[in-house]
Scaffold this active site. Structure first.
Site, PDB file in Angstrom:
ATOM      1  N   HIS A 191      -7.199  -4.808  10.121  1.00  0.00           N
ATOM      2  CA  HIS A 191      -6.960  -4.602   8.679  1.00  0.00           C
ATOM      3  C   HIS A 191      -5.693  -5.325   8.220  1.00  0.00           C
ATOM      4  O   HIS A 191      -4.781  -5.580   9.006  1.00  0.00           O
ATOM      5  CB  HIS A 191      -6.927  -3.106   8.310  1.00  0.00           C
ATOM      6  CG  HIS A 191      -5.731  -2.338   8.752  1.00  0.00           C
ATOM      7  ND1 HIS A 191      -5.766  -0.989   9.030  1.00  0.00           N
ATOM      8  CD2 HIS A 191      -4.430  -2.703   8.948  1.00  0.00           C
ATOM      9  CE1 HIS A 191      -4.561  -0.571   9.366  1.00  0.00           C
ATOM     10  NE2 HIS A 191      -3.735  -1.588   9.332  1.00  0.00           N
ATOM     11  N   ASP A 219       0.818  -1.217   0.000  1.00  0.00           N
ATOM     12  CA  ASP A 219       0.000   0.000   0.000  1.00  0.00           C
ATOM     13  C   ASP A 219       0.851   1.266   0.000  1.00  0.00           C
ATOM     14  O   ASP A 219       2.062   1.213   0.220  1.00  0.00           O
ATOM     15  CB  ASP A 219      -0.966  -0.002   1.202  1.00  0.00           C
ATOM     16  CG  ASP A 219      -0.293  -0.462   2.502  1.00  0.00           C
ATOM     17  OD1 ASP A 219       0.942  -0.366   2.593  1.00  0.00           O
ATOM     18  OD2 ASP A 219      -1.009  -0.909   3.401  1.00  0.00           O
ATOM     19  N   ASN A 229      -7.299  -2.857  14.324  1.00  0.00           N
ATOM     20  CA  ASN A 229      -8.712  -3.093  13.971  1.00  0.00           C
ATOM     21  C   ASN A 229      -8.879  -4.296  13.033  1.00  0.00           C
ATOM     22  O   ASN A 229      -9.950  -4.511  12.483  1.00  0.00           O
ATOM     23  CB  ASN A 229      -9.327  -1.841  13.336  1.00  0.00           C
ATOM     24  CG  ASN A 229      -8.634  -1.448  12.038  1.00  0.00           C
ATOM     25  OD1 ASN A 229      -7.732  -2.137  11.567  1.00  0.00           O
ATOM     26  ND2 ASN A 229      -9.057  -0.345  11.454  1.00  0.00           N
ATOM     27  N   GLU A 278      -9.628  -1.757   5.426  1.00  0.00           N
ATOM     28  CA  GLU A 278     -10.239  -1.482   6.718  1.00  0.00           C
ATOM     29  C   GLU A 278     -11.517  -2.306   6.910  1.00  0.00           C
ATOM     30  O   GLU A 278     -12.097  -2.788   5.929  1.00  0.00           O
ATOM     31  CB  GLU A 278     -10.569   0.017   6.812  1.00  0.00           C
ATOM     32  CG  GLU A 278      -9.355   0.939   6.693  1.00  0.00           C
ATOM     33  CD  GLU A 278      -8.509   1.004   7.966  1.00  0.00           C
ATOM     34  OE1 GLU A 278      -8.341  -0.031   8.644  1.00  0.00           O
ATOM     35  OE2 GLU A 278      -7.996   2.088   8.273  1.00  0.00           O
TER      36      GLU A 278
HETATM   37  P1  PGA Z   1       2.281  -1.527  12.412  1.00  0.00           P
HETATM   38  O1  PGA Z   1       1.106  -1.543  11.338  1.00  0.00           O
HETATM   39  O2  PGA Z   1       3.254  -2.565  12.004  1.00  0.00           O
HETATM   40  O3  PGA Z   1       2.856  -0.144  12.310  1.00  0.00           O
HETATM   41  O4  PGA Z   1       1.664  -1.807  13.731  1.00  0.00           O
HETATM   42  C1  PGA Z   1       0.628  -2.767  10.879  1.00  0.00           C
HETATM   43  C2  PGA Z   1      -0.583  -2.537  10.001  1.00  0.00           C
HETATM   44  O5  PGA Z   1      -1.279  -1.534  10.201  1.00  0.00           O
HETATM   45  O6  PGA Z   1      -0.850  -3.365   9.115  1.00  0.00           O
END
Ligand code: PGA
Length: 260
Positions: free
Chosen positions: A138, A67, A136, A143
Site C-alpha cells: 500500500h 492519511d 502489502n 490497500e
Molecule cells: P512504516 O509504514 O513506515 O511504519 O513501515 C509504512 C506504510 O505503511 O506506508
C-alpha cells in the site's frame, strides 16, 4: 524510477533528507506531501538537525499529509496529527496554519475528503510527495485492490495493516478500522514522489513495486507510470530486486536523464 540503495537505514535516511532539503532550498513556496509511520522518522530527525544547525528553513513550505485514522481527534497521541506535531512540526519553523492532514474526525467524512482535495488544488498541487510502503504494497492507506484512479477517500484497513500498526496501540482491537487517505490519483499528481523503504519485511513489496506488473494488487506498482519517482532503499529492503546491481551501476554512472 530512480533507485538509490544504501547499506544502512541511517545512510538511506540521509539521502532522503538531502532530497527533501535540496528542494526546500531551491523552490519558493514549496508544497510538500508528508508521510507517517516508522520509516520517515530518521529522515525527519535529520531535517530537524539541519534546521537546528541554521541550514534549513520551512518558513515558506506548505504541507499535506497522506492519511489519518478515522475517529482519532488531533490531540489523541496515536493520531497522525499528533505524530506530525511531535516528530516534525513543533520542532521546525513551519507555520502551523500551513500544515494539513485529512480530518478523520470530521462529522461528514466525504465532505472532508472533497475539502482536502480542494485545499491541495488551491495550494497549486504537491511538488514533492514523501511516501512509505506497506508490507502489502500500500501507499498512503490505499490497500491492495482499491481503485488506482481514487482520490482522497475513506478506506478500510486490511488485517495485515492493522497487525503491522498495532505496535502503536495497546492492543490490535484499538487500531481504527477506517482511515482517510489521499487516493492513488492524488498521489500520482504530485510532481515528484520520494518513496522510502527500510528492512527485510518490505523487500517483497519493494520487488513487486519496482519489478512486478502494474496492478491494484500492489498499489505502489502504479508508481511505474509516474514520470518522476525517487526510491531510497537500504540493502535489506532491496535484497529481492532481480537487477539490483543494474540500479547501482546506473547511480554510479549518473546516467539518470533527469539530471541533465
Ligand atoms: P512504516 O509504514 O513506515 O511504519 O513501515 C509504512 C506504510 O505503511 O506506508
Amino acid at each position: 524510477m530512480e533507485i538509490l540503495i544504501r547499506d544502512t537505514p541511517e545512510a538511506s535516511a540521509q539521502v532522503a533528507a538531502d532530497v527533501v532539503s535540496k528542494i526546500i532550498r531551491e523552490r519558493a513556496n514549496l508544497v510538500l506531501g508528508l508521510a507517517t509511520g516508522g520509516t520517515p522518522l530518521r529522515m525527519y530527525q535529520e531535517l530537524i538537525r539541519m534546521h537546528q544547525a541554521g541550514k534549513l528553513s520551512f518558513q515558506n513550505c506548505t504541507t499535506f499529509n497522506l492519511d489519518e485514522y478515522v475517529g482519532l481527534p488531533p490531540e489523541d497521541e496515536r493520531s497522525y496529527n499528533h505524530y506530525m506535531r511531535s516528530n516534525l512540526f513543533d520542532r521546525v519553523d513551519l507555520d502551523p496554519a500551513q500544515t494539513h492532514l485529512p480530518d478523520g474526525d470530521a462529522p461528514d467524512l466525504r465532505e472532508a475528503c472533497r475539502d482536502y482535495e480542494q485545499k491541495i488544488k488551491d495550494a497549486g498541487g504537491i511538488d514533492l510527495q514523501v511516501l512509505g510502503i506497506g508490507a502489502n504494497g500500500h501507499i498512503g492507506f490505499n490497500e491492495p485492490t482499491g481503485s488506482l484512479a481514487s482520490r482522497t477517500w475513506v478506506k478500510i484497513l486490511s488485517e495485515q495493516t492493522i497487525r503491522d500498526n498495532s505496535v502503536y496501540f495497546d492492543n490490535p482491537e484499538e487500531v481504527p478500522r477506517h482511515v482517510v487517505t489521499m487516493g492513488i490519483s492524488t498521489i500520482m499528481e504530485a510532481r515528484h514522489c520520494l518513496l522510502l523503504a527500510s528492512g527485510a519485511k518490505k523487500a517483497n513489496a519493494v520487488r513487486r513495486m519496482i519489478e512486478g506488473a502494474v496492478s491494484a494488487s500492489c498499489p505502489a506498482s502504479i508508481l511505474q507510470m509516474h514520470p518522476r519517482v525517487t526510491v531510497v532503499l537500504d540493502e535489506e529492503a532491496a535484497y529481492l530486486l532481480a537487477v539490483k546491481e543494474h540500479y547501482k551501476w546506473i547511480e554510479r554512472n549518473k546516467l539518470d536523464w533527469q539530471r541533465y
